[in-house]
Design a protein around this motif. Structure first.
Motif, mmCIF file in Angstrom:
data_model
loop_
_atom_site.group_PDB
_atom_site.id
_atom_site.type_symbol
_atom_site.label_atom_id
_atom_site.label_comp_id
_atom_site.label_asym_id
_atom_site.label_seq_id
_atom_site.Cartn_x
_atom_site.Cartn_y
_atom_site.Cartn_z
ATOM 1 N N VAL A 1 0.838 -1.202 0.000
ATOM 2 C CA VAL A 1 0.000 0.000 0.000
ATOM 3 C C VAL A 1 0.873 1.252 0.000
ATOM 4 N N LEU A 2 1.903 1.267 0.833
ATOM 5 C CA LEU A 2 2.813 2.404 0.907
ATOM 6 C C LEU A 2 3.530 2.628 -0.422
ATOM 7 N N ALA A 3 4.008 1.542 -1.043
ATOM 8 C CA ALA A 3 4.685 1.663 -2.338
ATOM 9 C C ALA A 3 3.744 2.246 -3.391
ATOM 10 N N LYS A 4 2.513 1.790 -3.397
ATOM 11 C CA LYS A 4 1.553 2.296 -4.384
ATOM 12 C C LYS A 4 1.179 3.750 -4.103
ATOM 13 N N LEU A 5 1.080 4.115 -2.828
ATOM 14 C CA LEU A 5 0.825 5.518 -2.475
ATOM 15 C C LEU A 5 1.940 6.416 -2.980
ATOM 16 N N LEU B 1 9.370 -1.820 -7.937
ATOM 17 C CA LEU B 1 10.035 -3.122 -7.987
ATOM 18 C C LEU B 1 9.666 -3.880 -6.722
ATOM 19 N N ASP B 2 9.052 -5.048 -6.897
ATOM 20 C CA ASP B 2 8.709 -5.918 -5.775
ATOM 21 C C ASP B 2 9.910 -6.812 -5.515
ATOM 22 N N PHE C 1 10.183 -3.226 -1.277
ATOM 23 C CA PHE C 1 9.824 -2.518 -2.503
ATOM 24 C C PHE C 1 10.772 -1.357 -2.735
ATOM 25 N N PHE C 2 11.111 -1.138 -3.995
ATOM 26 C CA PHE C 2 11.749 0.087 -4.452
ATOM 27 C C PHE C 2 10.718 0.799 -5.314
ATOM 28 N N VAL C 3 10.550 2.074 -5.088
ATOM 29 C CA VAL C 3 9.745 2.915 -5.972
ATOM 30 C C VAL C 3 10.736 3.869 -6.619
ATOM 31 N N ILE C 4 10.743 3.901 -7.945
ATOM 32 C CA ILE C 4 11.756 4.655 -8.685
ATOM 33 C C ILE C 4 11.056 5.600 -9.662
ATOM 34 N N GLU D 1 10.205 -8.352 -9.476
ATOM 35 C CA GLU D 1 8.942 -8.271 -10.197
ATOM 36 C C GLU D 1 8.517 -6.808 -10.296
ATOM 37 N N ARG D 2 8.000 -6.417 -11.441
ATOM 38 C CA ARG D 2 7.503 -5.048 -11.644
ATOM 39 C C ARG D 2 6.006 -5.015 -11.346
ATOM 40 N N ILE D 3 5.595 -3.995 -10.624
ATOM 41 C CA ILE D 3 4.170 -3.787 -10.376
ATOM 42 C C ILE D 3 3.714 -2.648 -11.277
ATOM 43 N N GLU D 4 2.623 -2.854 -11.968
ATOM 44 C CA GLU D 4 2.088 -1.858 -12.892
ATOM 45 C C GLU D 4 1.724 -0.580 -12.148
ATOM 46 N N VAL D 5 2.099 0.554 -12.725
ATOM 47 C CA VAL D 5 1.870 1.846 -12.098
ATOM 48 C C VAL D 5 1.024 2.744 -12.980
ATOM 49 N N GLY D 6 0.063 2.252 -13.656
ATOM 50 C CA GLY D 6 -0.772 3.126 -14.482
ATOM 51 C C GLY D 6 0.014 3.747 -15.602
#
Length: 119
Positions: A6-10, A26-27, A38-41, A111-116
Protein backbone atom coordinates in the motif's frame (compact mmCIF):
# COMPACT_ATOMS: atom_id res chain seq x y z
CA UNK A 1 -2.39 -6.32 0.13
CA UNK A 2 0.37 -5.71 2.69
CA UNK A 3 1.03 -2.36 4.38
CA UNK A 4 4.31 -2.13 2.48
CA UNK A 5 2.57 -2.67 -0.85
CA UNK A 6 0.00 0.00 0.00
CA UNK A 7 2.81 2.40 0.91
CA UNK A 8 4.68 1.66 -2.34
CA UNK A 9 1.55 2.30 -4.38
CA UNK A 10 0.82 5.52 -2.47
CA UNK A 11 4.33 6.77 -3.19
CA UNK A 12 4.03 5.83 -6.88
CA UNK A 13 0.66 7.59 -7.11
CA UNK A 14 2.13 10.72 -5.51
CA UNK A 15 5.01 10.68 -7.99
CA UNK A 16 2.57 10.41 -10.87
CA UNK A 17 0.50 13.30 -9.56
CA UNK A 18 3.54 15.59 -9.82
CA UNK A 19 4.52 14.38 -13.28
CA UNK A 20 7.25 11.96 -12.18
CA UNK A 21 8.87 10.35 -15.21
CA UNK A 22 8.81 6.57 -15.75
CA UNK A 23 7.51 5.65 -12.30
CA UNK A 24 8.33 2.02 -11.44
CA UNK A 25 7.64 -0.22 -8.45
CA UNK A 26 10.03 -3.12 -7.99
CA UNK A 27 8.71 -5.92 -5.78
CA UNK A 28 11.86 -7.25 -4.13
CA UNK A 29 10.22 -9.63 -1.64
CA UNK A 30 11.33 -12.80 -3.44
CA UNK A 31 14.97 -11.69 -3.71
CA UNK A 32 17.21 -12.97 -0.91
CA UNK A 33 19.69 -10.08 -0.97
CA UNK A 34 17.15 -7.26 -1.27
CA UNK A 35 17.57 -4.36 1.17
CA UNK A 36 13.81 -3.62 1.16
CA UNK A 37 10.51 -5.18 0.13
CA UNK A 38 9.82 -2.52 -2.50
CA UNK A 39 11.75 0.09 -4.45
CA UNK A 40 9.74 2.91 -5.97
CA UNK A 41 11.76 4.65 -8.69
CA UNK A 42 11.04 7.81 -10.68
CA UNK A 43 12.82 10.63 -12.45
CA UNK A 44 12.47 14.38 -12.52
CA UNK A 45 13.79 16.82 -15.12
CA UNK A 46 15.69 19.29 -12.92
CA UNK A 47 16.62 19.58 -9.22
CA UNK A 48 13.51 21.60 -8.37
CA UNK A 49 11.30 18.91 -9.95
CA UNK A 50 13.12 16.15 -8.04
CA UNK A 51 12.67 18.08 -4.77
CA UNK A 52 8.99 18.73 -5.51
CA UNK A 53 8.45 15.01 -6.16
CA UNK A 54 10.06 14.15 -2.83
CA UNK A 55 8.02 16.77 -0.98
CA UNK A 56 4.79 15.45 -2.49
CA UNK A 57 5.57 11.82 -1.62
CA UNK A 58 6.25 12.92 1.95
CA UNK A 59 2.95 14.86 2.14
CA UNK A 60 0.82 12.10 0.61
CA UNK A 61 2.33 9.28 2.68
CA UNK A 62 2.16 11.33 5.91
CA UNK A 63 -1.47 12.28 5.32
CA UNK A 64 -2.57 8.74 4.43
CA UNK A 65 -0.52 6.73 6.94
CA UNK A 66 0.98 9.10 9.48
CA UNK A 67 4.46 7.84 8.54
CA UNK A 68 7.57 9.91 8.00
CA UNK A 69 10.61 8.47 6.24
CA UNK A 70 13.21 7.17 8.68
CA UNK A 71 15.86 8.87 6.58
CA UNK A 72 16.07 11.16 3.55
CA UNK A 73 19.36 11.40 1.65
CA UNK A 74 20.35 13.68 -1.21
CA UNK A 75 17.75 16.39 -0.75
CA UNK A 76 20.29 19.24 -0.78
CA UNK A 77 21.61 18.39 -4.28
CA UNK A 78 18.39 16.84 -5.58
CA UNK A 79 20.26 14.68 -8.09
CA UNK A 80 19.16 11.46 -6.37
CA UNK A 81 16.86 11.64 -3.36
CA UNK A 82 16.41 8.48 -1.35
CA UNK A 83 13.47 8.26 1.06
CA UNK A 84 13.70 5.29 3.44
CA UNK A 85 10.41 3.95 4.79
CA UNK A 86 12.12 0.71 5.97
CA UNK A 87 10.29 -1.86 3.77
CA UNK A 88 9.78 0.70 1.01
CA UNK A 89 12.60 2.82 -0.40
CA UNK A 90 11.71 5.64 -2.77
CA UNK A 91 14.42 6.70 -5.26
CA UNK A 92 13.88 9.96 -7.15
CA UNK A 93 16.57 10.78 -9.71
CA UNK A 94 17.43 13.43 -12.22
CA UNK A 95 17.16 11.57 -15.52
CA UNK A 96 20.94 11.48 -16.18
CA UNK A 97 21.67 10.00 -12.74
CA UNK A 98 18.98 7.35 -13.18
CA UNK A 99 20.47 6.34 -16.53
CA UNK A 100 23.92 6.13 -14.94
CA UNK A 101 23.00 4.06 -11.86
CA UNK A 102 20.45 1.80 -13.63
CA UNK A 103 18.73 0.47 -10.50
CA UNK A 104 16.15 -1.34 -12.60
CA UNK A 105 18.95 -3.30 -14.29
CA UNK A 106 20.79 -3.91 -11.02
CA UNK A 107 17.60 -5.44 -9.59
CA UNK A 108 16.38 -6.96 -12.87
CA UNK A 109 15.11 -10.09 -11.10
CA UNK A 110 12.56 -8.05 -9.14
CA UNK A 111 8.94 -8.27 -10.20
CA UNK A 112 7.50 -5.05 -11.64
CA UNK A 113 4.17 -3.79 -10.38
CA UNK A 114 2.09 -1.86 -12.89
CA UNK A 115 1.87 1.85 -12.10
CA UNK A 116 -0.77 3.13 -14.48
CA UNK A 117 0.41 5.75 -16.95
CA UNK A 118 4.19 6.09 -17.28
CA UNK A 119 5.82 8.78 -19.36
Amino acid sequence: MTESEVLAKLAAQALGEKKGIDVQILDMRKLKSAPASFFVIASGNVPSHVSALSDHVHEVVKKATGLNPSKVEGYANAEWILMDYFDVVVHIFQSEKRAFYKLEELWADAERIEVGENK
